[in-house]
Design a protein around this motif. Structure first.
Motif, mmCIF file in Angstrom:
data_model
loop_
_atom_site.group_PDB
_atom_site.id
_atom_site.type_symbol
_atom_site.label_atom_id
_atom_site.label_comp_id
_atom_site.label_asym_id
_atom_site.label_seq_id
_atom_site.Cartn_x
_atom_site.Cartn_y
_atom_site.Cartn_z
ATOM 1 N N GLN A 167 56.008 90.850 28.727
ATOM 2 C CA GLN A 167 56.778 91.986 29.233
ATOM 3 C C GLN A 167 57.400 91.630 30.576
ATOM 4 O OE1 GLN A 167 57.006 94.911 27.492
ATOM 5 N NE2 GLN A 167 55.809 93.896 25.886
ATOM 6 N N ASN A 168 58.392 92.429 30.938
ATOM 7 C CA ASN A 168 59.016 92.200 32.235
ATOM 8 C C ASN A 168 58.221 92.869 33.345
ATOM 9 O OD1 ASN A 168 61.111 90.587 32.919
ATOM 10 N ND2 ASN A 168 62.597 91.798 31.708
ATOM 11 N N LEU A 169 57.062 92.283 33.664
ATOM 12 C CA LEU A 169 56.199 92.900 34.675
ATOM 13 C C LEU A 169 56.563 92.384 36.048
ATOM 14 C CD1 LEU A 169 52.843 92.238 32.868
ATOM 15 C CD2 LEU A 169 53.976 94.447 33.037
ATOM 16 N N ARG A 170 56.140 93.141 37.057
ATOM 17 C CA ARG A 170 56.222 92.581 38.404
ATOM 18 C C ARG A 170 55.110 91.545 38.544
ATOM 19 N NH1 ARG A 170 56.729 96.045 43.680
ATOM 20 N NH2 ARG A 170 55.732 97.743 42.521
ATOM 21 N N PHE A 171 55.297 90.551 39.340
ATOM 22 C CA PHE A 171 54.310 89.471 39.570
ATOM 23 C C PHE A 171 53.942 88.770 38.269
ATOM 24 C CE2 PHE A 171 53.151 92.856 42.690
ATOM 25 C CZ PHE A 171 53.785 92.266 43.764
ATOM 26 N N ARG A 172 54.909 88.685 37.336
ATOM 27 C CA ARG A 172 54.582 88.069 36.065
ATOM 28 C C ARG A 172 54.177 86.601 36.233
ATOM 29 N NH1 ARG A 172 58.704 88.053 31.063
ATOM 30 N NH2 ARG A 172 59.784 86.552 32.369
ATOM 31 N N GLY A 173 54.896 85.933 37.118
ATOM 32 C CA GLY A 173 54.584 84.512 37.345
ATOM 33 C C GLY A 173 53.150 84.336 37.806
ATOM 34 N N ALA A 174 52.761 85.151 38.775
ATOM 35 C CA ALA A 174 51.396 85.055 39.309
ATOM 36 C C ALA A 174 50.375 85.373 38.224
ATOM 37 C CB ALA A 174 51.231 85.998 40.488
ATOM 38 N N ALA A 175 50.664 86.398 37.430
ATOM 39 C CA ALA A 175 49.733 86.799 36.373
ATOM 40 C C ALA A 175 49.570 85.673 35.354
ATOM 41 C CB ALA A 175 50.230 88.063 35.693
ATOM 42 N N ARG A 176 50.695 85.007 35.039
ATOM 43 C CA ARG A 176 50.597 83.904 34.070
ATOM 44 C C ARG A 176 49.735 82.770 34.613
ATOM 45 N NH1 ARG A 176 56.667 83.395 31.430
ATOM 46 N NH2 ARG A 176 56.527 85.307 30.206
ATOM 47 N N VAL A 177 49.893 82.481 35.890
ATOM 48 C CA VAL A 177 49.082 81.419 36.493
ATOM 49 C C VAL A 177 47.605 81.811 36.462
ATOM 50 C CG1 VAL A 177 48.554 80.193 38.612
ATOM 51 C CG2 VAL A 177 50.932 80.559 37.951
ATOM 52 N N LEU A 178 47.313 83.070 36.818
ATOM 53 C CA LEU A 178 45.920 83.544 36.817
ATOM 54 C C LEU A 178 45.295 83.390 35.434
ATOM 55 C CD1 LEU A 178 45.704 86.801 38.941
ATOM 56 C CD2 LEU A 178 44.566 84.607 39.310
ATOM 57 N N ALA A 179 46.084 83.718 34.396
ATOM 58 C CA ALA A 179 45.553 83.662 33.039
ATOM 59 C C ALA A 179 45.224 82.236 32.629
ATOM 60 C CB ALA A 179 46.561 84.268 32.059
ATOM 61 N N LEU A 180 45.846 81.271 33.316
ATOM 62 C CA LEU A 180 45.627 79.877 32.941
ATOM 63 C C LEU A 180 44.414 79.253 33.626
ATOM 64 C CD1 LEU A 180 49.140 78.222 32.807
ATOM 65 C CD2 LEU A 180 47.556 78.725 30.958
#
Lengths: 424, 281
Positions: B85-98
């Motif tokens: 989804q087009n979330l705010r802080f998507r980049g950060a969230a993706r990194v966290l999930a990794l």
């Protein structure tokens, strides 16, 4: 064509280094020995290093290096090392782990290598433990025993006097534990995540010998009242008296020590070496003492499963390794290791040395008294014991203490398990 | 000419150990100084048939691998949809999930041992804070040990599943979604009829791989419980490891390895065949 020869020029020396790295007796005449150590408490690691360093300084042509291991992994490590023909020359381990390796022929016979003094310094009952198939496969160094540690402050607060008898019967322990149990605290804790050794060692309190071992290491098992007596006492404290912390029983010893400091239980059963952690890590104002040796209807006997030093049969330098072994077994060395690990030395001279050195420390008296009653137990000589311990003794006890196995089921699980292993 | 140097490492490091392992499974290889090794045909396998402990550990292994794979897939699909989804802080969230991916399994196991510690662990403290029972001995109680270990397994394996599903989601054609939306399909129907069918090949691939990885998981459970309490978490890999490196029965342990490979391969053949058929129809 040119490319191929370049490749070969790179690969061949690289391979030669990789394969030759194991035996690098570069300077002629100099012998390099490796020493597999299982020391894990800081003070003991340091003592071991000091002994080896002083040897290395005095013997420039026989250099010893330490290979660090630990009790959990040493067996697997040895299996791999022996199989790949790269064992350490000197192996520090415990007697009950050696029977299998001895029968497989991996441990050198020390009888022609040992000096007369060392032979006489160690009591005959200990030589019996490490003599397998008429071969002396190790030199016994230190023995541990299971003792009851008590939080002296909680005992005096509860108005309970320190027992002063020469031994403490299991029923007295249970009474004591019940009287120390309150709403917010249990009377006693015991880290029994790996319960087999503790139960096997203390079983002799009731004459529980478990095995009848032949000279080839094969054995038959008998699980009767005597063998189940100590597990029954633990079970009783857990389920009848409610005086033993059920969580502690599923934790490792190291995980139980903080609970003892925090006053979650007033007493705590464990091997004598834990005295080191209690002394090192105790918070301000905490004081402990050791209760008299635990005793069943056969007295305070416990199984002697000594720490040992062996020499690998595959070692090309057995004579040099034996020289080091003699040096390592010197009274002051074993005494120092004993003090740092809070264990009782096996050699008589080292025991006397330690008794003098610790005369001022009262906790040592009950520790040494408990150690005096140790005797050889059949399980250290049974060939399939390590497998039975892992596949049947440990899970059976874990289930029994969790209440999911009855006493009869436990006895059957153990006997049938032994039969199924021996059949293979 | 250039093929040969490329093949050498493969032959040396991959094919040789594999063949050696398979062959070992048909011998009586055991620990012992200068002990001779003999071929013993199918004797190991005949013995294995009646080894109850091995089969009970095999059952544990199947329960473990199936539950971890299914739960991992569901959780990762949810996470991937969210991260798509087009979330705010998507980049950060993706990194966290990794991040769990970057932690070695042994460290993950140690972290979770601390998390699940019955007296001092944050999990029980959190349960206590919201008034739930908080004296559960997660890794020590036979009832809870396997479920607790499965949760850790799901956590540890989620990143790669999420990443693969996320990549798959980004390949779903947006014109299909637009067309379905024009026809009046809601979010749920579009997910069911557009997203899932396009994602299908990716789902087969990742669940298949996950199942193999999970069945072969070793380090995580070895450190968490070492197979205890009472053998409740004794995965077949741990069992074979003990047979080889604790009891020194190398031939017998290799035979266990062979049996596991064959049974897992058969399971996967059925699974993939079934899926392929479904796609054709």
């Amino acid at each position: 064509m040119k490319r191929r020869s370049t490749l070969a020029a790179v690969l061949v020396p690289a391979l030669a280094v990789a394969l030759g790295g194991c035996t690098s007796d570069a300077s002629a005449g100099r012998v390099e020995l490796t020493f597999l150590s299982v020391a894990f408490q800081d003070a003991t690691v340091e003592a071991t290093d000091d002994i080896i360093q002083s040897w290395n300084e005095a013997h420039p042509d026989i250099q010893v290096t330490v290979l660090q291991s630990n009790y959990d992994d040493v067996h697997d490590q040895l299996v791999t090392q022996f199989q790949s023909n790269t064992p350490a020359d000197l192996i520090y381990n415990e007697a009950s782990d050696l029977a299998g390796f001895a029968h497989q022929g991996y441990l050198a016979d020390l009888s022609p290598l040992l000096s007369e003094e060392l032979r006489e310094d160690i009591p005959e009952k200990y030589w019996d433990i490490v003599t397998i198939d008429d071969r002396v496969i190790a030199a016994p160094t230190l023995v541990q025993s299971y003792v009851v540690f008590a939080n002296t402050k909680l005992l005096s607060e509860a108005g309970v006097a320190m027992p002063s008898e020469t031994s403490l019967s299991w029923s007295s322990l249970r009474e004591l534990a019940s009287s120390l149990t309150t709403e917010s605290r249990y009377g006693v804790g015991w880290g029994l995540r790996q319960p087999a050794s503790a139960m096997m060692n203390t079983a002799l309190n009731y004459g529980g010998t478990f095995f009848d071992v032949d000279s080839d290491g094969s054995a038959t098992i008998e699980v009767d009242d005597a063998e189940l007596a100590v597990p029954d006492q633990v079970h009783g404290m857990l389920f009848e008296d409610g005086s033993m912390d059920p969580t502690s029983v599923t934790q490792s010893t190291a995980e139980v020590v903080p609970g003892f400091f925090a006053g979650d239980y007033a007493m705590f059963i464990g091997a004598s070496y834990l005295a080191q952690q209690l002394t090192e890590g105790a918070p301000e104002g905490f004081s402990f003492s050791v209760l008299p040796p635990l005793a069943g209807d056969r007295g305070a006997a416990q199984a002697a499963n000594p720490q040992t030093l062996s020499i690998a049969a595959q070692s090309p330098h057995q004579a040099e390794a034996a020289e080091f072994l003699e040096y390592f077994m010197a009274a002051e060395h074993i005494s120092r290791l004993g003090q740092s690990d809070w264990l009782r030395p096996v050699p008589t001279s080292a025991l006397e040395h330690l008794e003098q050195a610790t005369a001022e420390i009262p906790v040592w008296r009950p520790l040494l008294e408990t150690g005096a009653d140790l005797v050889g137990a059949p399980f250290t000589r049974a060939l399939d014991y390590p497998q039975w311990k892992l596949q049947y003794a440990t899970p059976g006890l874990q289930k029994y203490f969790a209440g999911s196995l009855s006493r009869e089921e436990l006895a059957a699980f153990w006997s049938d398990g032994w039969a199924s292993i021996s059949d293979q | 000419m250039l093929l040969l140097p490329a093949l050498i490492p493969v032959l040396l490091l991959s094919v040789y150990p594999l063949v050696h392992g398979i062959v070992l499974g048909f011998t009586d290889a055991q620990a012992g100084y200068n002990r001779p090794v003999h071929f013993n045909g199918i004797e190991n396998y005949a013995r294995l048939m009646s080894n109850e402990l091995f089969w009970s550990s095999f059952r544990v292994g199947v329960i473990w691998a199936l539950s971890v794979t299914v739960l991992q897939f569901l959780a990762a699909l949810g996470l991937a949809l969210l991260l798509n989804q087009n979330l705010r802080f998507r980049g950060a969230a993706r990194v966290l999930a990794l991040i769990p991916w970057a932690i070695p399994p042994v460290i993950i196991a140690i972290i979770w041992r601390l998390m699940l510690n019955p007296t001092a662990g944050p999990v029980n403290s959190a349960l206590a804070a919201v008034g739930l029972p908080h004296d559960i001995n997660w890794l020590g109680d036979p009832t809870f040990a396997l479920p607790a270990v499965i949760v850790v397994g799901v956590w540890a394996g989620m990143p790669q599943t999420t990443v693969v599903l996320l990549a798959g989601l980004q390949n779903v054609r947006s014109d299909l979604h637009e067309a379905a939306a024009l026809d009046g399909a809601g979010a749920l129907r579009r997910f069911w009829h557009v997203t899932l069918p396009s994602l299908r090949p990716v789902i087969f691939a990742i669940t298949t791989l996950d199942f193999i990885w999970n069945f072969n998981q070793f380090a995580l459970v070895y450190v968490l419980t070492a197979g205890g309490p009472g053998g409740q978490t004794m995965l077949p890999m741990l069992f074979a490891y003990n047979e080889a490196f604790k009891y020194g029965n190398f031939g017998y342990a290799s035979a266990m390895g062979n049996v596991m490979v064959v049974l897992i391969a058969l399971t996967l053949v059925f699974y993939l065949r079934h899926q392929a058929k479904e796609r054709q129809s």
